[in-house]
Design an enzyme around this catalytic site. Structure first.
Site, mmCIF file in Angstrom:
data_model
loop_
_atom_site.group_PDB
_atom_site.id
_atom_site.type_symbol
_atom_site.label_atom_id
_atom_site.label_comp_id
_atom_site.label_asym_id
_atom_site.label_seq_id
_atom_site.Cartn_x
_atom_site.Cartn_y
_atom_site.Cartn_z
ATOM 1 C CD GLU A 131 -3.156 0.632 0.297
ATOM 2 O OE1 GLU A 131 -2.606 1.542 -0.368
ATOM 3 O OE2 GLU A 131 -4.383 0.515 0.354
ATOM 4 C CG ASP A 132 -0.980 4.774 -1.507
ATOM 5 O OD1 ASP A 132 -1.696 4.114 -0.711
ATOM 6 O OD2 ASP A 132 -1.453 5.582 -2.331
ATOM 7 C CG ASP A 148 -5.864 8.947 5.885
ATOM 8 O OD1 ASP A 148 -5.285 9.537 6.802
ATOM 9 O OD2 ASP A 148 -6.789 9.480 5.239
ATOM 10 C CG PHE A 197 -3.923 15.185 0.949
ATOM 11 C CD1 PHE A 197 -4.819 14.163 1.196
ATOM 12 C CD2 PHE A 197 -3.488 15.394 -0.349
ATOM 13 C CE1 PHE A 197 -5.285 13.353 0.167
ATOM 14 C CE2 PHE A 197 -3.947 14.588 -1.392
ATOM 15 C CZ PHE A 197 -4.845 13.570 -1.133
ATOM 16 N NE ARG A 213 -1.761 8.467 -9.694
ATOM 17 C CZ ARG A 213 -2.492 8.043 -8.669
ATOM 18 N NH1 ARG A 213 -1.913 7.627 -7.561
ATOM 19 N NH2 ARG A 213 -3.803 8.036 -8.750
#
Ligand code: 5GP
Length: 188
Positions: free
Chosen positions: A111-112, A115, A164, A177
């Site tokens: 996963e990136d 959150d 964020f 990205r």
């Protein structure tokens, strides 16, 4: 003549650097070493499959697998949250499924970012029903301040504050990205 450096970090760009490309590279190599040590004994018994969660994990996965010194298969899963751009609703839809069965395989989900934890919680539950031999989670980033679901991250790159972030695979409205570092969007 040396090539010009990329124009990122111009004063007009709406982000500031949080984690440098060098720090990411060092940590990714460490994670690869950890995964290699853990999976070397298992790899002889069953296939190891790294499952990248599209699209945010792609750059991380591409770098990470080159530091994993056991044979791995790569597959990808696309998911989309019904929440808005910056808030996870916990209701998740699979937009692109794995190309092959993971039954009996050792799965590492890449996963990136974790959150609230809703997305990965749903995903791990879903993948567990497919009867893999084992399943572990590797996330580049974790924002513990935002946590709403308990998620065990077996391999974690960095803990970050409640900002964020973009870059190194992560986007804002599909942009940024391809930043080589991780930045945060100022004012968000
Ligand atoms: P969760 O369900 O854990 O709240 O959200 C996970 C997903 O939300 C991530 O896979 C990512 O797509 C998105 N997300 C959460 N925080 C951020 C962030 O700071 N930056 C970006 N670009 N995406 C985020």
């Amino acid at each position: 003549m040396a090539a010009s450096p990329p124009a990122w970090n111009r004063p007009t760009d709406p982000f500031a650097e949080l984690i440098s490309a060098e720090a990411i590279a060092t940590r990714v190599a460490e994670l690869g070493g950890q995964i290699t040590a853990d999976y070397a004994p298992l790899a002889a018994a069953a296939d190891v499959v790294v499952v990248g969660v599209l699209k945010g994990s792609v750059i991380f996965l591409a770098d990470l697998v080159r530091h994993i010194a056991v044979p791995v298969h790569m597959d990808f899963i696309g998911i989309s949250s019904y929440g808005d751009a910056t808030t996870s609703s916990g209701v998740v839809r699979i937009t692109q499924d794995l190309s092959r069965s993971i039954e009996g395989k050792h799965v590492i989900v890449i996963e990136d970012i974790v959150d609230t934890g809703h997305t990965v919680h749903y995903l791990l539950d879903n993948l567990a029903t497919r009867r893999p031999a084992s399943i572990k989670l590797c996330s580049l980033l974790h924002k513990p301040e935002r946590s709403e679901r308990e998620v065990k991250i077996d391999y974690l790159g960095f803990t970050i504050p409640n900002k964020f972030v973009v870059g190194y695979g992560l986007d804002v409205s599909q942009q940024y990205r391809n930043l080589p570092f991780i930045g945060y969007v100022q004012g968000v």
